[in-house]
Structure formats: C-alpha cells, structure tokens
Enzyme design. Structure first.
Site, short mmCIF file in Angstrom:
data_model
loop_
_atom_site.label_atom_id
_atom_site.label_comp_id
_atom_site.label_asym_id
_atom_site.label_seq_id
_atom_site.Cartn_x
_atom_site.Cartn_y
_atom_site.Cartn_z
N CYS A 94 6.00 -8.49 -2.52
CA CYS A 94 5.77 -7.39 -1.57
C CYS A 94 5.23 -7.95 -0.26
CB CYS A 94 4.80 -6.38 -2.18
SG CYS A 94 4.51 -4.95 -1.14
N CYS A 193 -1.16 -1.35 -6.54
CA CYS A 193 -0.98 -0.06 -5.86
C CYS A 193 -0.10 0.87 -6.71
CB CYS A 193 -0.39 -0.28 -4.47
SG CYS A 193 1.23 -1.02 -4.50
#
Ligand SMILES: Nc1ncnc2c1ncn2[C@@H]1O[C@H](COP(=O)(O)OP(=O)(O)OP(=O)(O)O)[C@@H](O)[C@H]1O
EC number: 2.8.1.13
Length: 353
Positions: A94, A193
């Site tokens: 990411c 997350c």
C-alpha cells in the site's frame, strides 16, 4: 519558502507532522487519500479529521479518491493471497503503490510541489559516497515503522520527509497538545486499517471468500479435525485450531488444492531458512555475494542474525543462524545492519507435506 504536501490520515501522527513543518516555516498542503468505505481512518471519518487540522492550520486540503487504486492493489492482492493459502502483507504494498508513488505524482503534477511528508516513524539520510538514500529506523524503537517502508524506491525516498523520525511518540503527543490539535487525544490505531474498518480480517475476507469446510491433518495426512476455510489460518498459528492433541500444534502449511490445513509440532514449525522474492535493496546496491545482517520476519519481531544470499531475479535466500518460528509466506522479511534498512521482500511458500 519550502513547499511540501503532507499525507494526512486524520490521526495524531500525521497531524503533528503537518503542524511541525508548518511551525518550521514550510508552506504546506494537506492531502488525504480516500481509500475505502467503513469505519476509521482512510474512510470518511479520517477525511473529516484531516480537514479540521488543515482548517486549524489555515492550509489547503485536497482529497484524492483512491478507492479504485486501493481495491486493485490491496483488496485483490489480499483476497487472492488468502485464497492461495498465503498471508499477504498489505502495508508495504500500500505504501509503495497506493500512497507514496501516487502522492508524489499528485504533488508534482497537480500542485507543482516536489516533496511529500508523512507521519511515519523512520528516518532518511543521503550517503554521498554511495549516492544512495538510506532508510534508517526511527529513534523511538517502540514506534519504528521502517519495516513497512522497505519497498520504497530511491526516487520516492529522494522526495520524502519523515518529520517524526527523530521524535519519541510521547513527545508527539506533547507537541500535538501544545499545538492544540483537535486530534491530540485521538487513540492509536491498533490494527491494519482494513481490520479497523471491517471489525476483523475474518469478517473482511468472508465478504469475498466463501466458507468451505475441510480437513485439519497432520503431516502424515491423518485427519485431526475440521476447518471452515483455509483463509482463516496463518502459518505459524497455534491458537484456535480446535484440535485435541498430546502437545501444542502449529499450522505448518495451507493446501488450497486439497482445501486442507496441515498442522505439526513445535519442531516442525521452525524454519532454518527461507527464500524471499520481489526484493527491494534500499540503503545499499544489490550485493553480488552473501552478506550478514539482522532480519525481521514480522513487524514487531526482534531482528535476528542471518546470512542473506543473493539469487537471480530479485530474490534472496535467507539462512537464519537459529531456526525461526512464524516464517509466514506472503509476509515481509526485512534485513538491517544496525539502524540501516538494507533491503526486504516477500517470503515465498515452501511445501511441508
Ligand atoms: N489515507 C491517507 N491519506 C494520506 N496519507 C496517509 C493516509 N493514511 C496514512 N497516511 C500517511 O501515512 C502515515 C502512516 O500511516 P499509518 O496508517 O501507519 O498511521 P499512523 O502511524 O497511525 O499515523 P497517523 O496517526 O497519522 O494515522 C500517516 O502518518 C500519514 O502521513
């Protein structure tokens, strides 16, 4: 005036990073990437908090809808990995593909600004002799996030600032209170997350992968129990197997073809070596002979001594001085020399049946 785009998640670290740079006289622009729907940061809640910080500092705030990029690079990567019986590490992927690269592109092409900053705890230094940017652990060992940054390229490091790399976390909280930031008291994010957004990794994955009952077997193929889907298991896992046995059992392999979870005793769960692919060399150029280093095979694990043997096609072989538990295919192995992050990559699968 020095200009920088600050990646704001709506958390205390990035808010403080922005406030510190602002206080130092930088001309800053806040940038929040909208990554997914759900609860918490990287969702609408984070965007609102980030907007409040920019309002407070009196600086512009941009939001870039990156949901599609996140879906393609992270959700698909995770779901296909878990389906194949590996446990992918989404954060380094990411950082490289969704956050740093696109943020730098946006800063340069849309705003004409050459630098970005984030609230990561790590340090960057330039080494004149080798002409390479060095990625260093943060001063605060409890908060060091360099493990998740091993995949950043030299170009990205050249355009990045980590204003909190020299700051202990307690000092960040103190600074946030001193700057009166609305995020000063915000709790730490405790997990990935995606996990925060969906409650648990299991409930996130269950949206994409059908539950499929199968056997839990020992390494000789003897059936010891049943499972509800191999994506609920991680190699090295001990708890939650629901199998009665005379000694503790560990998941030693996941077999997607036969839909089996293979378990073994503690001895068979330790690995003396592993192969790592998609290697990124950071602080040093790729070596052509073996080097000694200390490797982390999980974010919070203590670095352990290792010999790193270079292989063709961006791979290396790691020979641990002592066999290691939890050598988990799909997770990152990141090797250091002291504070310097030398390189890292993704641990490959090795069948144990
Ligand atoms: N959605 C986002 N948009 C822009 N930048 C982000 C985003 N998410 C994270 N970042 C940047 O990456 C850094 C590290 O993010 P991470 O998710 O690890 O959170 P953290 O360490 O809890 O930091 P914070 O307290 O700022 O959320 C953040 O400090 C921020 O600068």
């Amino acid at each position: 005036m020095k200009k920088v785009v600050v990646g704001l998640s709506g958390g205390v670290d990035s808010s403080t990073a922005a406030a510190v740079l602002h206080h130092q006289g930088y001309d800053i622009v806040g940038l929040t990437l909208w990554l997914m729907k759900g609860k918490g940061q990287c969702c609408s809640e984070g965007m609102v908090d980030a907007a409040k910080i920019c309002e407070q500092l009196g600086v512009p705030h941009h939001i870039v809808d990156s949901r599609e990029l996140f879906e393609q690079n992270i959700i698909d990567y995770l779901v296909s990995g878990y389906r194949e019986g590996i446990t992918p590490l989404p954060c380094s992927q990411c950082n490289r593909a969704v956050k740093f690269g696109p943020m730098i592109n946006y800063a340069k092409s849309e705003l004409g600004i050459d630098y970005i900053a984030t609230g990561h705890y790590a340090r960057i230094a330039f080494d004149e002799q080798s002409g390479r940017y060095q990625l260093l652990k943060a001063i605060d060992p409890q908060k060091d996030q360099s493990y998740f940054l091993y995949d950043l390229s030299q170009e990205i490091l050249a355009s990045t600032l980590f204003p909190l790399g020299e700051t202990p976390k307690t000092e960040t909280r103190r600074l946030a209170a001193e700057f009166n930031l609305t995020t000063a008291e915000k709790p730490e994010s405790q997990d990935l997350c995606l996990v925060e957004a969906h409650g648990s990794m299991q409930s996130f994955l269950d949206q994409y992968i059908n539950q499929k009952t199968g056997d839990i077997v020992d390494q000789g193929g003897k059936v010891l129990g049943q499972h509800q889907g191999i994506h609920h298991y991680t190699i090295g896992q001990r708890r939650g197997l629901g199998v009665a046995y005379s000694e503790p059992l560990y998941v030693v392999d996941l077999d997607p073809v036969m839909n089996r979870v293979i378990v073994g005793t503690r001895d068979s769960a330790a690995d003396p070596e592993c192969t790592v692919s998609r290697v990124n060399w950071v602080s040093i150029a790729p070596p052509d002979s073996p080097i000694r280093a200390e490797v982390r095979i999980r974010y919070r694990s203590q670095p352990v001594p290792v010999t790193v043997v270079p292989l063709p096609e961006n791979r290396v072989h790691l020979r641990f001085d002592e066999p290691q538990f939890g050598v988990t295919p799909g997770q990152g192995a990141v090797w250091y020399e002291g504070d310097r992050l030398l390189g890292g990559g993704i641990m490959e699968r090795k069948s144990k049946v």
